[in-house]
Design an enzyme around this catalytic site. Structure first.
Site, short mmCIF file in Angstrom:
data_model
loop_
_atom_site.label_atom_id
_atom_site.label_comp_id
_atom_site.label_asym_id
_atom_site.label_seq_id
_atom_site.Cartn_x
_atom_site.Cartn_y
_atom_site.Cartn_z
N HIS A 79 63.65 -30.41 7.18
CA HIS A 79 64.38 -31.68 7.25
C HIS A 79 64.93 -31.90 8.66
O HIS A 79 64.86 -33.01 9.21
CB HIS A 79 65.56 -31.66 6.28
N HIS A 81 62.44 -33.13 11.03
CA HIS A 81 62.13 -34.54 10.79
C HIS A 81 63.10 -35.42 11.58
O HIS A 81 62.72 -36.47 12.11
CB HIS A 81 62.26 -34.82 9.29
N HIS A 122 63.24 -24.72 4.37
CA HIS A 122 63.23 -26.08 3.81
C HIS A 122 64.18 -26.99 4.59
O HIS A 122 63.79 -28.08 5.04
CB HIS A 122 63.63 -26.02 2.33
N GLU A 123 65.41 -26.55 4.75
CA GLU A 123 66.39 -27.39 5.42
C GLU A 123 66.06 -27.58 6.90
O GLU A 123 66.32 -28.65 7.47
CB GLU A 123 67.80 -26.83 5.25
#
Length: 695
Positions: free
Chosen positions: A481, A484, A477-478
């Site tokens: 990010h 991104h 998940h991180e």
């Protein structure tokens, strides 16, 4: 920044490939660094506001985009340390600098000459021949000034600045109070009977935690999620589970100087007043104005529909756990400190595997490799370890992120282990964002410098760090990010990377989680830490089959937190926040066996700053998007389909906030989704009324 008392390493980043020289910056450097940077930024703002030339996009908007570079650098270093490696010196300055920074930016936002220039450009924007990205940047600045009170009368401007300053101070104190409660509590275990049921990996982590606290021989249960959750899962000692659980959920609500209730009360009152000053019915309406959801009604509509389904599922799960308790000859109800313990037993019975059986196959090092491999397959990038670059803590790793042609795309720092100087949870942030503008020093553009922070239990010396499946998802998940930020390809800093609507920012991260359980990834990287043997196929099949296990519990934990957040920020000022929390949960019919994922006194997403205030729902909003987005790959029959991956990169990961999120999502997928794919992914029963509803 010519002041000789200011450490040049704060703003001159000449470490590896432009990395800050963390080892050359001391805690004592930040106060004078902020002082000088604030003065420099104020001078830059005055020069822009008082420019005798007529306002243009370049001399006003672009000038604002590159102003304050020194302040951005000092801030990035300081807030990074305040979150990931703090101490009393840093915390004292945090309490001082948070309101000071708020006052500084309020002054900029209420500068009449500066707003006049922005407003003039906004009024004639249709005649400026701006690109789509430039229009978005201008809109962001104009709306930012309006939200800062630029159109308010002077007295109301002063009150708004005062509110913002107080809110900044409360946010800093709230987070510090939670960290203080986490640091000050531990449950020391020395009797062998106290360790009953605990697997070896957990005892190793608890022993390491005890040693860190100065106990060479015992074991310590701490409030780090990587220790408390497995302890609640495996310990057969119900009395100890209850003791640890109650300490965990009481963070921020223990009375004394670290109690957060008064801070919450004041924060809610100030937020409500701020919203009314700016012409909104509620703080939620203010916060949602620039999001995909748009209104509190739209958010509550989605949350309540999902709630009905999730609660029914959770009650079915609770009944199954109750049967296990009865089989053991016990007659107590399922309480919150029982759920994880009996859910693990039920999963072991239902799917014939346990968390302790799975964990030896989930080595931190291998899951990091898996993250990088997926990014390479999808986006053509490669992570190259940098061995000799100092970071802000010895545990932090540094990587170069290189494109297919070998060019340097970004720098990435991974900070994975829990420590007492780090706030709980996991997050991504940046020291430097990607852009293509020419800076005052003549350099053109900057590469992103991105970091991930996690809180995995650090293993004993010489032993590998083993993760739970939830830990592994968190890491993915991180890193989603991080991608991104690292894949950003825009011109202007304010729309770079994660500079998007709050309920869109979780899409790249939650979407990336899907690739963890793609069979060919697990087959390659889920290997036993002792033998190197891949996870047996029957165990892999069981893991995949169990993906939706405990879905009711997980969704109730989350959705209750999101609904309480929305209730606070639509009601306005409240005298007793805990009474409001209780009223909302009672009206929902919250099962007594489950608690909110984040009870109000330690709900840092919402009260340690306002990043996710009236916005915790955004994880679910983005989940509707991510489930639909991954379906695009599933429909091709290839989780790494190159055409779909290219569209994903070009329309989601690289455009930041330079395009409206609805438009960029439709450019990727062709349409906006409904919640069907999300509920299917969660394994929740489908409500007919949801089938045609909008995200």
């Amino acid at each position: 920044m010519a002041n000789l008392s200011v450490n040049p390493a704060l703003v001159k980043w000449d470490g590896h490939k432009g990395l800050p020289r963390f080892d050359q910056v001391g805690d004592q450097d930040f106060a004078p660094g902020f002082e000088a940077a604030l003065v420099a930024h104020e001078a830059e703002i005055d020069a822009i506001a008082n420019n005798p030339q007529a306002p243009t996009f370049d001399n006003t908007v672009v000038a604002l985009e590159i102003a304050g570079d020194e302040l951005s650098r000092v801030s990035a270093l300081f807030w990074g340390k305040a979150g990931a490696h703090t101490n009393e010196t840093i915390q004292a300055l945090e309490r001082e600098i948070a309101p000071k920074m708020s006052r500084h930016y309020s002054k900029i936002g209420m500068n009449p000459a500066l707003f006049a220039r922005i407003d003039a450009l906004w009024e004639k924007r249709g005649a400026l021949d701006l690109s789509v990205e430039q229009e978005r940047v201008l809109e962001r600045h104009w709306k930012g000034f309006v939200r800062a009170g630029a159109k308010l009368p002077k007295a109301e401007q002063e009150r708004l600045a005062d509110i913002n300053e107080k809110l900044a101070g409360f946010g800093a104190r709230f987070g510090q109070n939670v960290l203080g409660d986490e640091k000050s509590w531990s449950l020391k275990l020395t009797d062998e009977a106290d360790l009953d049921g605990l697997p070896g990996f957990l005892k190793d982590s608890m022993a390491a935690a005890a040693r860190d606290a100065g106990d060479a021989d015992g074991y310590a249960v701490t409030l780090s999620r990587s220790i408390i959750e497995p302890f609640l899962t495996f310990s057969t000692r119900r009395d100890l589970r209850e003791q640890a659980f109650k300490a965990w959920v009481a963070r921020g609500e223990n009375g004394g100087e670290r109690d957060n209730i008064a801070i919450i009360r004041e924060t809610l009152a100030l937020r409500a007043e701020k919203a009314k000053l700016l012409g909104y019915d509620s703080f939620a309406a203010l916060k949602l104005d620039n999001t995909m959801a748009k209104t509190p009604d739209a958010v509550n509509g989605l949350l309540r529909k999902v709630w009905a389904t999730a609660r029914n599922k959770a009650l079915e799960e609770e009944a199954s756990l109750g049967k296990l308790i009865a089989e053991e000859g016990k007659n107590h109800p399922v309480m919150p400190w029982d759920w994880r313990h009996y859910a693990e037993k039920l999963r072991e019975r239902t799917f014939s595997f346990s968390e302790s059986e799975l964990k030896p196959y989930l080595q931190l090092e291998k899951i990091i490799e898996a993250c990088f491999d997926v990014a390479g397959r999808l986006f053509g990038i490669k992570a190259v370890p940098v061995k000799d670059a100092a970071a802000y803590h010895p545990d932090v790793r540094v990587f170069e992120i290189r494109a297919e042609d070998g060019s340097l795309k970004a720098l990435f720092l991974g900070d994975y282990f829990a420590r007492s100087s780090k706030r709980s949870g996991a997050w991504m942030s940046s020291f430097q964002s990607q852009h293509k503008l020419t800076l005052k020093n003549g350099s053109v553009g900057e590469i992103p410098i991105i970091y991930n922070v996690c809180n995995f239990a650090k293993p004993a010396e010489g032993k590998p760090a083993l993760l739970s499946i939830d830990d592994a998802r968190t890491l993915f998940h991180e890193f989603g990010h991080a991608l991104h930020g690292m894949l950003s390809d825009v011109t202007y800093p304010s729309v770079s990377g994660t500079g998007v609507a709050r309920d869109f920012v979780e899409l790249p991260s939650q979407l990336y989680e899907h690739w963890l359980t793609v069979p060919e990834i697990l087959e390659k990287y889920a290997v036993h830490y002792e033998t190197g043997a891949p996870m047996p196929k029957d165990l892999l099949d069981k893991v995949l089959a169990a993906r939706t296990f405990n879905a009711g519990f997980n969704t109730v934990e989350f959705t209750s937190s999101a609904l309480v957040d929305m209730a606070f920020h639509t009601r306005g000022a409240v005298e007793d926040p805990m009474a409001v929390q209780g009223e909302v949960l009672a009206e929902l019919g919250m099962p007594a066996s489950i608690v909110m994922r984040h009870a109000t006194p330690h709900f840092q997403h919402v009260f340690s700053g306002d990043g996710y205030s009236a916005g915790y729902y955004s994880y679910m909003w983005s989940e509707v998007l991510d489930a639909d987005a991954f379906s695009a790959f599933e429909e091709t029959g290839n989780a790494f389909d190159p055409v779909t991956a290219r569209k994903l990169k070009n329309n989601i990961y690289s455009v930041g906030g330079s395009i409206d999120p609805e438009e960029t999502y439709k450019a990727f997928r062709g349409k906006l989704p409904d919640p069907t794919a999300m509920l299917k992914k969660k394994g929740l029963a489908m409500l007919e009324e949801l089938a045609g509803s909008d995200a």
